[in-house]
Design a protein around this motif. Structure first.
Motif, PDB file in Angstrom:
ATOM      1  N   LYS A  69       0.806  -1.127   0.029  1.00 31.48           N
ATOM      2  CA  LYS A  69       0.157   0.173   0.081  1.00 31.48           C
ATOM      3  C   LYS A  69       0.971   1.235  -0.018  1.00 31.48           C
ATOM      4  N   TYR A  70       0.841   2.320  -0.929  1.00 36.74           N
ATOM      5  CA  TYR A  70       1.652   3.279  -1.109  1.00 36.74           C
ATOM      6  C   TYR A  70       0.955   4.360   0.113  1.00 36.74           C
ATOM      7  N   PRO A  71       1.996   5.246   0.463  1.00 38.65           N
ATOM      8  CA  PRO A  71       1.532   6.176   1.552  1.00 38.65           C
ATOM      9  C   PRO A  71       0.094   6.844   1.290  1.00 38.65           C
ATOM     10  N   ASN A  72      -0.126   7.200   0.015  1.00 34.31           N
ATOM     11  CA  ASN A  72      -1.305   7.952  -0.353  1.00 34.31           C
ATOM     12  C   ASN A  72      -2.564   6.991  -0.305  1.00 34.31           C
ATOM     13  N   GLY A  73      -2.369   5.579   0.071  1.00 32.53           N
ATOM     14  CA  GLY A  73      -3.549   4.813   0.304  1.00 32.53           C
ATOM     15  C   GLY A  73      -3.719   4.084  -0.722  1.00 32.53           C
ATOM     16  N   THR A  74      -3.092   4.138  -1.858  1.00 31.76           N
ATOM     17  CA  THR A  74      -3.294   3.403  -3.162  1.00 31.76           C
ATOM     18  C   THR A  74      -2.879   1.768  -2.660  1.00 31.76           C
ATOM     19  N   LEU A  75      -3.738   0.866  -2.908  1.00 32.70           N
ATOM     20  CA  LEU A  75      -3.444  -0.720  -2.652  1.00 32.70           C
ATOM     21  C   LEU A  75      -2.781  -1.058  -3.925  1.00 32.70           C
ATOM     22  N   ALA A  76      -1.376  -1.111  -4.127  1.00 30.37           N
ATOM     23  CA  ALA A  76      -0.872  -1.689  -5.327  1.00 30.37           C
ATOM     24  C   ALA A  76      -0.736  -3.228  -5.527  1.00 30.37           C
ATOM     25  N   LEU A  77      -0.462  -3.659  -4.384  1.00 25.61           N
ATOM     26  CA  LEU A  77      -0.623  -5.260  -4.542  1.00 25.61           C
ATOM     27  C   LEU A  77      -1.119  -6.085  -3.343  1.00 25.61           C
TER      28      LEU A  77
ATOM     29  N   GLY B 168      -0.412  -7.291 -17.882  1.00 26.22           N
ATOM     30  CA  GLY B 168      -1.310  -6.736 -17.102  1.00 26.22           C
ATOM     31  C   GLY B 168      -1.386  -5.544 -17.429  1.00 26.22           C
ATOM     32  N   PRO B 169      -2.882  -4.600 -17.469  1.00 30.98           N
ATOM     33  CA  PRO B 169      -2.836  -3.462 -17.844  1.00 30.98           C
ATOM     34  C   PRO B 169      -2.045  -2.479 -16.931  1.00 30.98           C
ATOM     35  N   SER B 170      -2.030  -1.393 -17.517  1.00 29.15           N
ATOM     36  CA  SER B 170      -1.158  -0.010 -16.815  1.00 29.15           C
ATOM     37  C   SER B 170      -1.811  -0.077 -15.471  1.00 29.15           C
ATOM     38  N   GLY B 171      -1.124   0.248 -14.500  1.00 28.84           N
ATOM     39  CA  GLY B 171      -1.456   0.281 -13.023  1.00 28.84           C
ATOM     40  C   GLY B 171      -1.795  -0.648 -12.262  1.00 28.84           C
ATOM     41  N   SER B 172      -1.502  -2.028 -13.030  1.00 27.77           N
ATOM     42  CA  SER B 172      -2.079  -3.339 -12.294  1.00 27.77           C
ATOM     43  C   SER B 172      -1.085  -3.983 -11.149  1.00 27.77           C
ATOM     44  N   GLY B 173       0.042  -3.193 -11.353  1.00 30.68           N
ATOM     45  CA  GLY B 173       1.210  -3.510 -10.019  1.00 30.68           C
ATOM     46  C   GLY B 173       2.620  -4.076 -10.624  1.00 30.68           C
ATOM     47  N   LYS B 174       2.664  -4.005 -11.825  1.00 28.66           N
ATOM     48  CA  LYS B 174       3.915  -4.790 -12.494  1.00 28.66           C
ATOM     49  C   LYS B 174       5.060  -4.015 -12.053  1.00 28.66           C
ATOM     50  N   SER B 175       5.117  -2.897 -12.275  1.00 27.61           N
ATOM     51  CA  SER B 175       6.429  -2.024 -11.697  1.00 27.61           C
ATOM     52  C   SER B 175       6.618  -2.178 -10.272  1.00 27.61           C
ATOM     53  N   THR B 176       5.459  -2.107  -9.398  1.00 29.03           N
ATOM     54  CA  THR B 176       5.708  -2.226  -8.194  1.00 29.03           C
ATOM     55  C   THR B 176       6.329  -3.677  -7.649  1.00 29.03           C
ATOM     56  N   LEU B 177       5.935  -4.647  -8.367  1.00 34.05           N
ATOM     57  CA  LEU B 177       6.582  -6.060  -8.110  1.00 34.05           C
ATOM     58  C   LEU B 177       8.033  -5.860  -8.247  1.00 34.05           C
TER      59      LEU B 177
ATOM     60  N   GLU C  33      13.405  -0.565  -4.042  1.00 33.15           N
ATOM     61  CA  GLU C  33      13.112   0.649  -4.248  1.00 33.15           C
ATOM     62  C   GLU C  33      11.905   1.060  -3.397  1.00 33.15           C
ATOM     63  N   GLU C  34      11.037  -0.127  -3.136  1.00 34.08           N
ATOM     64  CA  GLU C  34       9.871   0.067  -2.367  1.00 34.08           C
ATOM     65  C   GLU C  34      10.186  -1.152  -1.572  1.00 34.08           C
ATOM     66  N   ASP C  35       9.435  -0.929  -0.111  1.00 35.67           N
ATOM     67  CA  ASP C  35       9.415  -1.986   0.773  1.00 35.67           C
ATOM     68  C   ASP C  35       7.728  -2.582   0.716  1.00 35.67           C
TER      69      ASP C  35
HETATM   70  P1  ADP Z   1       1.995  -0.892 -13.276  1.00 37.40           P
HETATM   71  O1  ADP Z   1       3.398  -1.210 -13.721  1.00 37.40           O
HETATM   72  O2  ADP Z   1       1.517  -2.208 -13.847  1.00 37.40           O
HETATM   73  O3  ADP Z   1       1.725   0.071 -14.534  1.00 37.40           O
HETATM   74  P2  ADP Z   1       2.441   0.098 -10.899  1.00 37.40           P
HETATM   75  O4  ADP Z   1       3.048  -0.846 -10.279  1.00 37.40           O
HETATM   76  O5  ADP Z   1       3.117   1.074 -11.423  1.00 37.40           O
HETATM   77  O6  ADP Z   1       1.687  -0.809 -12.093  1.00 37.40           O
HETATM   78  O7  ADP Z   1       1.218   0.682 -10.154  1.00 37.40           O
HETATM   79  C1  ADP Z   1       0.449  -0.231  -9.422  1.00 37.40           C
HETATM   80  C2  ADP Z   1      -0.671   1.022  -8.741  1.00 37.40           C
HETATM   81  O8  ADP Z   1       0.157   1.704  -7.657  1.00 37.40           O
HETATM   82  C3  ADP Z   1      -1.255   2.003  -9.639  1.00 37.40           C
HETATM   83  O9  ADP Z   1      -2.581   2.273  -9.208  1.00 37.40           O
HETATM   84  C4  ADP Z   1      -0.572   3.110  -9.488  1.00 37.40           C
HETATM   85  O10 ADP Z   1      -0.888   4.257  -9.765  1.00 37.40           O
HETATM   86  C5  ADP Z   1       0.097   3.135  -7.921  1.00 37.40           C
HETATM   87  N1  ADP Z   1       1.342   3.411  -7.686  1.00 37.40           N
HETATM   88  C6  ADP Z   1       2.547   3.463  -8.358  1.00 37.40           C
HETATM   89  N2  ADP Z   1       3.580   3.890  -7.585  1.00 37.40           N
HETATM   90  C7  ADP Z   1       3.097   4.800  -6.882  1.00 37.40           C
HETATM   91  C8  ADP Z   1       3.436   5.557  -5.817  1.00 37.40           C
HETATM   92  N3  ADP Z   1       4.786   5.908  -5.720  1.00 37.40           N
HETATM   93  N4  ADP Z   1       2.609   6.235  -5.140  1.00 37.40           N
HETATM   94  C9  ADP Z   1       1.403   6.115  -5.157  1.00 37.40           C
HETATM   95  N5  ADP Z   1       0.781   5.169  -5.928  1.00 37.40           N
HETATM   96  C10 ADP Z   1       1.550   4.492  -6.804  1.00 37.40           C
END
Ligand code: ADP
Ligand code: ADP
Length: 228
Positions: free
Chosen positions: A10-18, A35-44, A51-53
């Motif tokens: 969960k990012y600090p702004n409340g977004t549940l990414a995974l 997966g679609p944009s915003g699905s959580g691939k980059s976060t993984l 870079e993230e915990d």
């Molecule tokens: P993808 O790589 O599949 O496009 P991301 O992992 O980048 O997906 O993003 C997953 C979700 O987390 C999205 O809703 C995105 O907007 C949100 N997100 C990504 N990085 C941050 C961040 N640093 N702060 C808040 N929300 C984030």
């Protein structure tokens, strides 16, 4: 090689990414994250690079649990990984050779080793003849090959690519993906986050499909989308 155990982010702004990700990628595998944009691939991918915990759960890379890793071990972790990005991230004021060399200099490699490894890495991606060029003198595909040479020069056990062909035309995208497959064939574990349906479908590698932070499919020799 990489294991996610009950990982929630969960990012600090409340977004549940995974949400509660359980996933293992073994040594020597080639895996796509789709997966679609915003699905959580980059976060993984960012979790692997520390870079993230994770908010909950554990991430293991090469047997190490990342949250118990000390700050001073992080550079060591990152050195054992090679990374390429959609936007190449080359240093514009350095030549091709110097861009690759720089990745070795920061690991305090010996000059003798650098003189051997940099040309080998450039040869692997087919860019030996462009060693003296600057990034702005190269095509997008060539720039991505430099980034790949740089990612590989320290002989990483794991190569991570986040949308590596996102800025490339289809033909050039193919060349980059074939290079990634070759790198994998030579023994490096490879994880690629991508949107390229046609390439994923043709390559018949493991496909891990993510949607809204959840793994919805994990398939050997998989396709980009579920067959209907
Ligand atoms: P993808 O790589 O599949 O496009 P991301 O992992 O980048 O997906 O993003 C997953 C979700 O987390 C999205 O809703 C995105 O907007 C949100 N997100 C990504 N990085 C941050 C961040 N640093 N702060 C808040 N929300 C984030
Ligand atoms: P990419 O997917 O190309 O690696 P990022 O991971 O930086 O790019 O961003 C992925 C998504 O996360 C985008 O939709 C972006 O808008 C969102 N995002 C990135 N950083 C933040 C942030 N600090 N706050 C909110 N959303 C973010």
């Amino acid at each position: 090689m990489v294991e996610y155990r009950s990982v929630t982010k969960k990012y600090p702004n409340g977004t549940l990414a995974l949400s509660n990700i359980n996933l293992t990628i073994n040594k020597g595998e080639f895996a796509f994250f789709v997966g679609p944009s915003g699905s959580g691939k980059s976060t993984l991918l960012k979790l692997i690079l520390k870079e993230e915990d994770p908010t909950e759960g554990e991430v293991f890379v090469n047997g190490y649990e990342l949250s118990s890793m000390t700050r001073k071990d992080i550079p060591l972790l990152r050195r054992s990984l090679g990374v390429v990005f959609q936007d190449f991230r080359l240093l514009p004021n350095k030549t091709v050779y110097e861009n690759v060399e720089f990745a070795m200099q920061i690991t305090e490699a010996l000059p003798k080793e650098i003189r051997r490894q940099v040309p080998m890495s450039l040869a692997l991606v087919g860019l030996s003849k462009k060693a003296k060029a600057y990034p702005n003198q190269l095509s997008g595909g060539e720039q991505q090959r430099v980034a790949l040479a740089r990612a590989l020069v320290n002989n990483p056990s794991l190569l991570i690519a986040d949308e590596p062909t996102g800025n490339l035309d289809p033909e050039t995208s193919w060349e980059i993906m074939k290079l990634l497959a070759e790198v994998n064939y030579r023994g490096t574990t490879v994880i690629v986050a991508t949107h390229e349906k046609s390439i994923v479908d043709a390559m018949k590698k493991r496909v891990i499909a993510i949607d809204k932070g959840v793994i919805i499919r994990d398939q050997e020799k998989g396709q980009y989308e579920d067959e209907v």
